[in-house]
Write an enzyme that holds these catalytic residues in place. Structure first.
Site, PDB file in Angstrom:
ATOM      1  CG  ASP A   1      -2.873  -4.829  -7.055  1.00 43.93           C
ATOM      2  OD1 ASP A   1      -3.998  -4.306  -6.975  1.00 43.93           O
ATOM      3  OD2 ASP A   1      -2.694  -6.057  -7.186  1.00 43.93           O
TER       4      ASP A   1
ATOM      5  CE1 TYR B   1      -8.102  -7.806  -1.101  1.00 41.51           C
ATOM      6  CE2 TYR B   1      -8.660  -5.916  -2.468  1.00 41.51           C
ATOM      7  CZ  TYR B   1      -8.721  -6.577  -1.267  1.00 41.51           C
ATOM      8  OH  TYR B   1      -9.383  -6.015  -0.216  1.00 41.51           O
TER       9      TYR B   1
ATOM     10  NE  ARG C   1      -7.389 -11.598  -8.920  1.00 39.74           N
ATOM     11  CZ  ARG C   1      -7.313 -10.355  -8.486  1.00 39.74           C
ATOM     12  NH1 ARG C   1      -8.280  -9.843  -7.743  1.00 39.74           N
ATOM     13  NH2 ARG C   1      -6.276  -9.607  -8.756  1.00 39.74           N
TER      14      ARG C   1
ATOM     15  CB  SER D   1      -6.546  -1.645  -3.467  1.00 40.81           C
ATOM     16  OG  SER D   1      -7.434  -2.740  -3.555  1.00 40.81           O
ATOM     17  CG  ASN D   2      -9.769  -2.364  -8.826  1.00 43.78           C
ATOM     18  OD1 ASN D   2      -9.693  -1.174  -9.110  1.00 43.78           O
ATOM     19  ND2 ASN D   2      -9.626  -3.333  -9.722  1.00 43.78           N
TER      20      ASN D   2
END
Lengths: 238, 238
Positions: free
Chosen positions: B12, B14, B43, B124-125
């Site tokens: 991942d 972040y 966040r 990742s998003n």
């Protein structure tokens, strides 16, 4: 653009008709000075878990009833806040959740909608037994035409299948009813947005006075109390 | 049960390789005494928005890039905390997000994995341009074989299609690779759970020392620092 006449009203349950933060009072008794933090984190985690299991498998294989996720969220929240949770205290808190306070204005508003001959229902993430107890405890069973749980779908809001289930249920009595003719009422901004995405006419019952979600769409109506829903319906029919 | 030999590692981004809370320092400069609250709510909202748009439409019609949702989340968080956000401050905070600090141990761990000839990637998003800047700013581009964004799928984790995209990308070089042979590393407990549901072998990089999520499944491995991932891989190959 003139709004279409509203023909039916669906209400979210937790936070909208039933006060989820009322558990904070018992939490404060059990964990002095931490009750509000626990109630808030419990609620946040409960919602988070509904989303994670819905996203993690679209066919519902990760689904567990809202009651179970609520218990899991309580356990997580206590661990996170370093609060010991003996079984008897867990049961007391869960029982409190089963018997949430209903907002006092529910009855008068539902009675007014009944007088207007507007079909009403609950459309909720809760499982059927939770909803049944909550509705009965609040004495609302005679004032609601439908109590609709996500359970048969095995997913949670804002999955559009949930809102569709609400529409389909109303259509059993009124087959021509469109989504825009249904007013969906929720105190949860994200739920009002999800219902707007689906196509319902929406009312965000913004009890807490929070800012609107920045999700590119706004609910059609906003108010601070349930009586505003009544006023909207009565105005639409005047 | 003997763990299968691990053949590849996906990280991942972040929170895992890049420190999302480093924006809190700038936030604190701009909003004295509220920086941490802003960074945390920002966040939380960012993650919430990824889930809501993913749940609200399975075909990706509500998808917006992570960058846009990050900006929306910042705007919401400031409104919620009653902090005025003039455009130049918004740009400074967003720029800070674009240039997040990388954790200092990233380099040594990625170099060790390279020495073991283990393919590595980010899953990742984030959208591709965000990820590219972050990877380049941290000087990691030579140490990662793949930088995989959810963008072509138009949905976010923990939708299983995301983890599948990671596996498929690795299979381009190693067609026989199974999900269990991939170690997925995330500092986000829910992401480690999502990857476990999918079938990856998982490592929860529990930097904050939080309790495990109560979601009925646990990541296979847990550690407090990235070097623990290196130790796991070196041990598996010893």
């Amino acid at each position: 653009m003139k709004a279409p006449p509203l023909q039916a009203v669906l209400f979210d349950a937790y936070g909208t008709l039933f006060d989820v933060y009322s558990v904070g009072l018992l939490a404060e008794q059990l964990f002095s000075g931490r009750g509000e933090a626990l109630a808030t984190l419990w609620r946040d985690k409960q919602i988070e878990y509904t989303r994670l299991v819905s996203l993690g498998d679209r066919d519902g294989r990760l689904y567990r009833p809202f009651w179970d996720l609520t218990r899991d969220a309580l356990r997580y929240a206590c661990k996170r806040l370093a609060l010991a949770l003996p079984p008897e205290q867990e049961e007391r808190l869960m029982n409190q959740y089963r018997h949430l306070s209903a907002y006092p204005e529910n009855r008068e508003v539902l009675q007014a909608l009944r007088a207007l001959r507007v079909p009403t229902g609950i459309l909720s993430n809760g499982d059927p037994s939770m909803l049944e107890v909550a509705v009965r405890s609040a004495g609302l069973q005679e004032l609601l035409d439908h109590v609709i749980s996500v359970e048969p779908l095995r997913c949670f809001k804002p999955d559009p299948r949930v809102y569709m289930l609400g529409l389909r249920t109303l259509q059993q009595q009124r087959p021509d009813l469109t989504a825009r003719q249904v007013l969906f009422v929720s105190s949860n901004g994200w739920d009002a947005v999800g219902a707007t995405w689906f196509g319902f006419t929406t009312f965000w019952l913004n009890r807490a006075g929070h800012p609107a979600e920045e999700l590119g769409v706004r609910p059609h109506h906003e108010g601070r109390k349930l009586q505003d829903v009544r006023a909207l319906l009565e105005g639409a029919r005047a």
